[in-house]
Design an enzyme around this catalytic site. Structure first.
Site, PDB file in Angstrom:
ATOM      1  N   GLY A  21       1.089  -1.141   0.089  1.00  0.00           N
ATOM      2  CA  GLY A  21       0.405   0.067  -0.234  1.00  0.00           C
ATOM      3  C   GLY A  21       0.751   0.730  -0.114  1.00  0.00           C
ATOM      4  CB  ILE A  22      -0.228   4.276  -0.685  1.00  0.00           C
ATOM      5  CG1 ILE A  22      -0.630   4.336  -1.744  1.00  0.00           C
ATOM      6  CG2 ILE A  22       0.338   6.405  -0.041  1.00  0.00           C
ATOM      7  CD1 ILE A  22      -2.086   5.133  -1.676  1.00  0.00           C
ATOM      8  N   GLY A  23       2.547   4.543   1.763  1.00  0.00           N
ATOM      9  CA  GLY A  23       2.980   4.883   3.329  1.00  0.00           C
ATOM     10  C   GLY A  23       4.332   4.452   3.210  1.00  0.00           C
TER      11      GLY A  23
ATOM     12  CB  ILE B  78       4.844   1.541   7.309  1.00  0.00           C
ATOM     13  CG1 ILE B  78       5.286   1.837   8.441  1.00  0.00           C
ATOM     14  CG2 ILE B  78       4.875   0.384   7.711  1.00  0.00           C
ATOM     15  CD1 ILE B  78       3.997   2.045   9.645  1.00  0.00           C
TER      16      ILE B  78
ATOM     17  CD  GLU C 103      -4.252  -1.161  -3.565  1.00  0.00           C
ATOM     18  OE1 GLU C 103      -4.626   0.160  -2.708  1.00  0.00           O
ATOM     19  OE2 GLU C 103      -4.017  -1.998  -3.847  1.00  0.00           O
TER      20      GLU C 103
END
Length: 453
Positions: A237-239, A241, A260
């Site tokens: 995902g985004i970020g 971490i 995605e």
């Protein structure tokens, strides 16, 4: 040979089923004009889709904002997250435009909090169906594309995601045509005959700088990497971490990518030969994604690269598609988690900060994958002060991943698996990876709730 043909059929399955609404049927000439002239097609009462992420058509957005009252009223603007300044949500534009963020970026948060714009909680995988079923109408689509090839096809670049469906349903498409837009493979092509008006620009596409990864993030990344098996299919995902987790996978082998968002962190693994995609069942040998935001290096890598497929997000994030790949390992983050495993990821209390996005799509898809591992990771405290593992979620906060779906939870203090555990057992496990200064209060809250620990 038969095995090869079977793999090829699986790889082409989606392409054979894709919509043909954006294929060639007419003129191969674009009608160029100024941005101010192009947005004249927008009428009061229209619903306007704005292309997102790195492909945000900034010139068209600014020109449309310039038509605010008295020229336009009651124009609805719909998008996932967009990059750059967004004058359509400025206070002075409120009388003319009402934005609806299906995934919220930083440039609309203040407007949503102030009541000038809306946020719609939804799965990223289902947004294309909102358009195709006219649940959210699209009168005009404002997009950014590459210049056409010799056959008259432009590329939607690195934001195919929900844009394909929006373009299919739009009555009118206006495009910012930019030679710096990467020509991507997959579902990204749109023929010039569908574009009503074109605006020629030569600007860099939107780039994101790499976030600062601190020692605490590296610790979390190492804890995540310990859960990832060789041959796994990765979604990140985004970020910061997820980025830290990807940096920690340098010693892994034969990873695949079905995600995605394709990021610089994943690109590093590709360049190091750690990503081979050889064990994937769907699109073997290919990277599958729906959008990208990142560096110039990332944009250069995906430009005309047949090894990277940008597909409609309703397909990429379909759990029935995700689960077919082996050992799907989904790496996502959270705002807070309560002692029963409820994951808050789109809000701080009652304040929206992002969106549901694809987290649940991949949590469920990974759970159904053979050997799959859905992972939620975060620092034990926010800003080093506020606990993220809490007795109960804050008032108004929204649960993105339910306690029935949650599996692995990771902080800098370790990793625990909540799947199949009782509520009391979960509390005990989560307390073990909470910040040490928070554990006593959490133990007290857990004992009061469950009468044992």
């Amino acid at each position: 040979m038969l095995a090869f043909r079977g793999a090829l059929r699986r790889r082409l399955h989606h392409v054979c089923k894709r919509h043909y609404a954006l294929s060639a049927y007419g003129s191969k000439e674009l009608k160029y004009m100024s941005a101010d002239e192009a947005v004249e097609v927008v009428k009061s009462g229209d619903s306007v889709f704005v292309h997102g992420a790195a492909m945000t058509p900034t010139h068209l957005v600014k020109a449309l904002a310039g038509r605010a009252h008295p020229s336009l009223t009651d124009v609805k603007v719909v998008s996932i997250h967009t990059e750059g300044e967004n004058p359509l949500v400025a206070p002075e534009a409120e009388v003319s435009f009402r934005a609806n963020a299906l995934f919220m970026g930083a440039n609309v948060r203040e407007a949503v909090a102030a009541g000038r714009a809306d946020a719609t909680p939804c799965f990223l995988s289902e947004i294309p169906s909102f358009f195709r079923k006219d649940i959210i109408p699209v009168d005009v689509a404002m997009i950014q594309v590459s210049p056409p090839d010799k056959h008259g096809y432009c590329s939607l670049g690195t934001s195919v995601d929900v844009a394909v469906a929006a373009c299919e349903k739009a009555s009118t498409i206006i495009a910012q045509v930019n030679p710096n837009v990467p020509r991507t493979h997959g579902d990204s092509l749109i023929h010039v005959s569908f574009i009503e008006a074109a605006v020629e620009v030569n600007d860099p596409v939107h780039h994101d700088s790499a976030p600062e990864i601190l020692d605490i993030h590296h610790k979390i990344g190492a804890n995540i990497a310990a859960l990832v098996e060789d041959g796994a299919t990765i979604q990140a995902g985004i970020g910061v971490i997820p980025d830290a987790a990807l940096l920690a996978l340098k010693d892994h082998k034969d990873l695949g990518v079905h995600t995605e968002m394709f990021s610089d962190g994943l690109l590093g693994l590709v360049k190091d030969g750690i990503v081979t995609n050889k064990f994937k069942k769907n699109y073997s040998g290919k990277i599958v994604t729906s959008f990208s935001v990142g560096s110039r290096d990332l944009m250069d890598f995906v430009d005309d690269n047949p090894d990277v497929l940008y597909l409609d997000v309703s397909h990429v994030n379909d759990t029935a598609v995700i689960r077919q790949n082996p050992k799907v390992t989904a790496i996502n983050s959270a705002v807070e988690v309560d002692l029963t495993g409820q994951v808050v990821a789109d809000s701080v209390g009652s304040k929206f900060i992002s969106g549901v996005g694809g987290q649940m799509d991949f949590v469920r898809g990974a759970s159904l994958s053979e050997g799959g591992k859905p992972i939620i990771a975060f620092t034990s405290r926010s800003e080093g002060i506020y606990p993220k593992i809490v007795p109960t979620i804050h008032d108004g906060a929204g649960v993105v991943t339910t306690r029935a779906h949650v599996h692995h939870i990771v902080t800098e203090y370790g990793a625990v698996d909540l799947y199949g555990k009782s509520a009391r057992e979960r509390a005990k496990l989560l307390i073990s990876i909470a910040h040490p200064d928070d554990r006593e209060a959490l133990e007290k809250a857990a004992f009061e709730r469950f009468k044992a620990l």
